[in-house]
Scaffold this active site. Sequence first.
Site, PDB file in Angstrom:
ATOM      1  CG  ASP A 166      -8.531   0.964   3.982  1.00  0.00           C
ATOM      2  OD1 ASP A 166      -9.217  -0.080   3.442  1.00  0.00           O
ATOM      3  OD2 ASP A 166      -7.075   0.593   3.746  1.00  0.00           O
ATOM      4  CE  LYS A 215      -3.943  -1.691   2.391  1.00  0.00           C
ATOM      5  NZ  LYS A 215      -5.021  -1.441   3.430  1.00  0.00           N
TER       6      LYS A 215
END
Length: 278
Positions: free
Chosen positions: A106, A69
């Site tokens: 997220d 990520k």
Amino acid sequence: MEQKFITVGVMGWPVEHSRSPIIHNHWIQKYHLNGSYGLFPVAPSHLEAALRGISVLGLAGCNITIPHKVETLKLVDWVDPIATKVGAVNTVVTQPNGDLHGFNTDVYGYVQGLRDSHPDWRADAGPAVVIGAGGASRAVIVSLLEEGATEIRILNRTNVKAEELAHEFGAKIKTIKWAERNEALSGAALLVNTTNQGMHKQEALDIDLAELPKHALVSDAIYIPLETPLLAIANSRGNPTVNGLGMLINQARLSFQAWFGVMPEITPELNKKIISTF
Ligand code: ATR
């Protein structure tokens, strides 16, 4: 004319335990879309080549998971400001000219997960306590700041990492030493666990909730098990609680919308399908 076939997937290492294919393929079927969501095991040394392959292979984009990520943020052509704040990209969207845009869903996923189970929740209801200072913690902190949190207390076993977050995210962030974690719960309106403590096969989080107000919302980013030892104790003393399943599915909803143009729904049937894999 039949709709163009849309291929997406998740890059991670390892990636075979990801629940994302179940979620996205469920929605592809449910909304009668023409597409497929696959698993892409990509070793860290191959990440750049794999990302470059996205547009030439004709993928609409992909999800990015551990450990890629942070690195992906440096490799895509454009990064959304929210993802820049988090310092991590979990969703890549291919543009018509082949450029790759990076997002972090997220952040939306965390807050929407709270709202789905507690629609009246407000970030400015009182101090939030966030336990942990890793990647999940950063997404939760950005989420709470974006929603208007006025005070976020960060507790982390390694205090220096909490201090780094306070330095980066500004005056609304307070750090409290790990040894003082029980007292730090006093007056809190929200408690969030972002560590791996309480996860399947891990120890329970070592914290005493005695000082936490009974009305405080207790949330855990973990979804296996659905009721972590932290949530079990919170439930037993009457605190409202939220497990990590809502965050998992809501981050997927926003990615799905970016690729397929449909904002998918969370249904009991989908929840059941995911839970049956635990
Ligand atoms: P993620 O990306 O899922 O957030 P991470 O970046 O590895 O994962 O962060 C893990 C978090 O769990 C960290 O805050 C870590 O604390 P340290 O910074 O002290 O390592 C926390 N953590 C892991 N094991 C822990 C334990 N036994 N007790 C308390 N916190 C723990």
